[in-house]
Design an enzyme around this catalytic site. Structure first.
Site, PDB file in Angstrom:
ATOM      1  N   ASP A   1      -4.533  -4.634   6.013  1.00 17.13           N
ATOM      2  CA  ASP A   1      -5.048  -5.437   4.915  1.00 17.13           C
ATOM      3  C   ASP A   1      -4.053  -6.543   4.569  1.00 17.13           C
ATOM      4  OD1 ASP A   1      -6.608  -6.319   2.773  1.00 17.13           O
ATOM      5  OD2 ASP A   1      -5.552  -5.018   1.364  1.00 17.13           O
TER       6      ASP A   1
ATOM      7  N   HIS B   1      -2.670  -0.975  -3.385  1.00 16.27           N
ATOM      8  CA  HIS B   1      -3.800  -0.075  -3.171  1.00 16.27           C
ATOM      9  C   HIS B   1      -3.611   1.176  -4.026  1.00 16.27           C
ATOM     10  CE1 HIS B   1      -4.290  -1.980   1.087  1.00 16.27           C
ATOM     11  NE2 HIS B   1      -4.818  -2.733   0.140  1.00 16.27           N
TER      12      HIS B   1
ATOM     13  N   MET C   1      -0.245   1.238   5.306  1.00 17.49           N
ATOM     14  CA  MET C   1      -1.014   1.527   6.510  1.00 17.49           C
ATOM     15  C   MET C   1      -2.047   0.445   6.758  1.00 17.49           C
ATOM     16  SD  MET C   1      -1.767   5.548   5.830  1.00 17.49           S
ATOM     17  CE  MET C   1      -0.448   6.604   5.214  1.00 17.49           C
TER      18      MET C   1
ATOM     19  N   SER D   1       0.836  -1.199   0.000  1.00 20.00           N
ATOM     20  CA  SER D   1       0.000   0.000   0.000  1.00 20.00           C
ATOM     21  C   SER D   1       0.873   1.253   0.000  1.00 20.00           C
ATOM     22  CB  SER D   1      -0.961  -0.028   1.198  1.00 20.00           C
ATOM     23  OG  SER D   1      -1.868   1.042   1.149  1.00 20.00           O
ATOM     24  N   THR D   2       0.762   2.097   1.019  1.00 18.27           N
ATOM     25  CA  THR D   2       1.492   3.362   1.050  1.00 18.27           C
ATOM     26  C   THR D   2       3.000   3.132   0.965  1.00 18.27           C
ATOM     27  OG1 THR D   2      -0.242   4.237   2.478  1.00 18.27           O
ATOM     28  CG2 THR D   2       1.784   5.525   2.314  1.00 18.27           C
TER      29      THR D   2
END
Length: 373
Positions: free
Chosen positions: A316, A220, A313, A193-194
């Site tokens: 997930d 993401h 973050m 993700s991030t």
């Protein structure tokens, strides 16, 4: 300017947007807008004086646009993280991927209107991302981190399988041991993700061109951007990289990126494995969700799989990678030091679902070595 806050420079040609962005940012006490600029040229002149920890950058501006700003900023030796505020338009997606290729850290889509709920949502996301990148930059340069900055962005240690827990509920997480040991893998799954766009650029550029195990990725990212993201990765990776489509064959030499508006799973058949896309509700707060991919890997490939959970973050995929672990698959987490946000990997590590903790610098080599083993 406060030394106890993350310093933000906002570069946008719209006075209205500069004002809105600044107000959204300064709602958080860990952040301070130390300056604004109406185009890239003015932004460059302000960097030495303001010494920002992170920059918010528009792409379409007069005199010097965002792309030229990034080129000039890096030619001058500035290594400050840059977060792009981008349009969702197709043209914006291509330009945004070009910005990432030039060193931008991440991007957020601009709100399409002035509705307060949309602005609030974008503002919350922007604040969280700025705290993550700003904290990481300050930490790397030996500066103190604001106490209210994102906790996951500033890990001080790498957790081991006997580490202390961090307050996540334990009663609904299965902590049983693996049923079998890993075998030669047939699939590699990555959840990220991030901080992911640049992390994946590094890993994929370093992959062995002879890697014989296919890779499927959940990054993401908003719908409309994943196709351009896959194309940008394809240009630097020795393997084929494409956005996954319904019915795609999972095969050696190919990396498939989940579309930004669908969950992805794999069905293993006698002749080939096939991609399925699912337009259902958010899972773990995301669509696509790494958890959906990991669950299908556990079911279809069991211990003939490698699952990697990387910077991001939240959590997930952290629970679902446990299903792969219990089936005997090889599970890998990116280490705290190299993560922009040590959230998703941390939760998986703390629940004892990870067999190997690996730095970003070593990730490509580790994946390739394990894939052949």
């Amino acid at each position: 300017m406060s030394e106890n806050k993350i310093a933000v420079l906002v570069v946008d040609d719209s006075a209205l947007m500069r004002n809105i962005i600044s107000r959204l940012i300064e709602k958080d006490s860990a952040l301070e807008v130390v300056g604004t600029a109406m185009n890239g040229q003015f932004g460059l002149t302000k960097i030495p004086r303001l010494n920002p920890d992170v920059i918010v950058l528009d792409l379409e501006m007069p005199e010097m646009n965002g792309i030229d700003f990034l080129k000039e900023m890096h030619s001058r030796g500035h290594k400050i993280p840059v977060v792009i505020l981008s349009s969702i338009a197709k043209k914006g997606a291509r330009v945004t991927m070009e910005a990432l290729a030039l060193g931008a850290s991440d991007f957020i889509t601009k709100p399409s209107g002035s509705a307060s709920d949309e602005l609030e949502k974008v503002g919350d996301h922007l604040v969280t991302v700025l705290k993550a990148y700003g904290s990481d930059y300050r930490r790397k340069h030996g500066n103190s981190i604001p106490p209210l900055a994102v906790e996951q962005a500033i890990p001080q240690q790498t957790f081991t399988r006997t580490s202390e827990r961090s307050g996540f509920k334990q009663d609904d997480w299965d902590r049983s041991s693996p049923e079998r040991e890993p075998e030669r893998p047939e699939i590699i799954a990555i959840g990220i993700s991030t901080g992911g766009p640049n992390a994946l650029r590094k890993v994929f550029a370093e992959l062995d061109p002879n890697l014989s195990v296919p890779i499927v990725v959940v990054q993401h990212m908003p719908a409309g951007f994943t196709r351009e993201f896959a194309a940008s990765l394809d240009r630097i990776c020795p393997l084929e990289v494409k956005e996954a489509a319904e019915g795609d064959i999972v095969r050696a030499g190919r990396i498939l990126i989940a579309p930004g508006d669908a969950h992805i799973s794999i069905e293993k058949k006698s002749l080939a494995s096939m991609i399925h896309l699912h337009d259902s509700e958010l899972i773990n707060g995301h669509k696509p969700s790494a958890g959906v991919l990991f669950n299908s890997i556990a079911k279809e490939f069991r211990n003939k799989s490698i699952a990697v959970i990387m910077t991001g973050m939240g959590k997930d995929g952290a629970r679902e990678i446990g299903n792969i672990f219990r089936e005997g698959g090889m599970t890998i987490a990116q280490d705290s030091k190299s993560c922009i946000v040590y959230g998703m990997p941390r939760v998986a590590v703390e629940h004892n679902y990870i067999r190997k903790i690996v730095s970003l610098d070593d990730m490509a080599q580790t994946i390739c070595t394990l894939a052949e083993g």
